[in-house]
Design a protein around this motif. Structure first.
Motif, short mmCIF file in Angstrom:
data_model
loop_
_atom_site.label_atom_id
_atom_site.label_comp_id
_atom_site.label_asym_id
_atom_site.label_seq_id
_atom_site.Cartn_x
_atom_site.Cartn_y
_atom_site.Cartn_z
N LYS A 1 5.16 -0.57 1.57
CA LYS A 1 4.39 0.59 2.03
C LYS A 1 4.31 1.65 0.93
O LYS A 1 3.23 2.19 0.64
CB LYS A 1 5.03 1.17 3.28
N LYS A 2 5.45 1.95 0.30
CA LYS A 2 5.47 2.97 -0.75
C LYS A 2 4.59 2.57 -1.93
O LYS A 2 3.85 3.39 -2.47
CB LYS A 2 6.91 3.20 -1.22
N ARG A 3 4.68 1.29 -2.32
CA ARG A 3 3.87 0.87 -3.46
C ARG A 3 2.38 0.92 -3.13
O ARG A 3 1.55 1.28 -3.98
CB ARG A 3 4.26 -0.54 -3.92
N SER A 4 2.02 0.57 -1.89
CA SER A 4 0.60 0.61 -1.52
C SER A 4 0.06 2.03 -1.62
O SER A 4 -1.07 2.25 -2.08
CB SER A 4 0.40 0.04 -0.11
N TYR A 5 0.85 3.00 -1.22
CA TYR A 5 0.44 4.41 -1.35
C TYR A 5 0.32 4.80 -2.83
O TYR A 5 -0.64 5.48 -3.22
CB TYR A 5 1.45 5.32 -0.65
#
Length: 365
Positions: free
Chosen positions: A255-259
């Protein structure tokens, strides 16, 4: 526990799709102009893989292609009661029979066009909702290193090509298929006969097949124990593909990397997705909140329809993406190098048969 399959608002079904229709020439010009500044993050969905023969979840009107399709949810698959074991027998038999078609699927023209945009540096980041690994196959022409693949492609929902037991032990899917074959010689014989006869079992979007109409029972299907768990003196036959099931949360690091992939881009291009799952829709919302230019290529309604700041083109990506890449590179003053030329000359366009009536009543799957 009540968990439902993600969908898009019913109100969008009534929208007139002709309002978004655009000619191929107009779409090529618009997408090329959008991509030309570079530093683009791409977000792709199931529609990208349709030309590879893999069915999308939803049709051109945004509804499920098979109204009787009932996927197994995460809490059902990992339930350690007898009921959960029955769910796993059902899942793994169907997936065992359906996985070879996904494993053997070939990248299509859109996969290679996306790979060319990545190789050329126009779109250094790709977030895909797909679990079929076809973006990796296309990009392997220029980036054979697994490390480079991980840096270039974020699989938002995981992959069918790995299996993880409940204690975290990871197994290559081909190896797991061999375990299933050894534990189930009868079903291995059935699969071999299907292949020999050239039959085509109907593959559902997540790689399994509907077989209830054959009068088949799941009760004798054996799920092998994890050999590493056995070495650790414990019995465990609870396995799941290394992907996110309906009702399961995406890992926090994903999730963090997608953001970050959205934040580090100057613009965002979405291809072949209805954005029905919130994990993808929130990325579009994040891009809009950051005032990034957002362009979407998708056939039929999507959850993004009517979202301010999003431009949508209603056209199949396979009709335009090869020429989009050529025009984009020309706009940037770049020469189409031999490797990009190879990519733009590669790829199949072999969608599922149009005579397969997905709306016809079927056994629940």
């Amino acid at each position: 526990m009540r968990v439902s399959v993600p969908t898009i608002p019913q109100s969008l079904f009534a929208a007139n799709p002709s309002l978004n229709k655009i000619s191929a020439a107009e779409a090529i010009e618009r997408v090329s102009t959008f991509l030309s500044p570079g530093n683009v993050t791409l977000i792709t969905g199931a529609g990208v893989s349709v030309d590879s023969g893999i069915r999308a979840y939803r049709g051109q009107d945004g509804r499920y292609l098979n109204p009787n399709y009932k996927p197994i949810f995460y809490h059902e698959l990992v339930d350690e009661t007898e009921k959960g074991h029955l769910f796993r027998q059902r899942y793994w038999l169907r997936s065992y029979l359906g996985y070879p078609s996904v494993r053997e699927a070939l990248p299509n023209t859109t996969h290679y066009a996306v790979a060319a945009l990545q190789h050329s540096g126009v779109a250094p980041r790709l977030i895909t909702q797909n679990v079929d690994g076809l973006h990796h196959k296309a990009l392997s022409l220029s980036q054979p290193s697994p490390v480079h693949m991980q840096e270039s492609i974020l699989e938002l929902h995981g992959t069918l090509h790995r299996v993880r037991c409940k204690h975290g032990h990871l197994t290559d899917r081909t190896v797991f298929q061999d375990w299933l074959s050894t534990a189930n010689p009868k079903w291995k014989g059935f699969a071999d006969e299907v292949e020999k006869e050239g039959e085509q079992l109907r593959t559902n979007p997540d790689g399994d097949v509907a077989i209830e109409h054959l009068g088949i029972s799941y009760s004798d299907f054996v799920i092998p124990e994890c050999p590493i768990c056995l070495q650790e003196n414990r019995h465990n036959n609870v396995h799941k593909p290394d992907l996110v099931f309906f009702g399961e949360s995406i890992a926090e690091h994903v999730k963090k990397r997608s953001y970050l992939d959205v934040e580090n881009s100057d613009r965002v291009l979405l291809i072949g997705t209805t954005l029905a799952t919130y994990s993808a829709f929130r990325l579009l919302k994040h891009a809009v909140e950051l005032k990034k230019p957002v362009l979407m290529i998708n056939v039929g309604p999507s959850r993004a329809d009517g979202v301010e700041g999003v431009e949508k083109l209603d056209i199949a990506s396979g009709e335009i993406m090869r020429q989009v890449v050529r025009n984009t590179l020309q706009n940037r003053g770049l020469v189409v190098d031999p490797l990009v030329e190879e990519m733009l000359s590669s790829g199949i366009r072999k969608p599922p048969p149009t005579d397969d009536d997905d709306r016809a009543p079927r056994a629940a799957g």
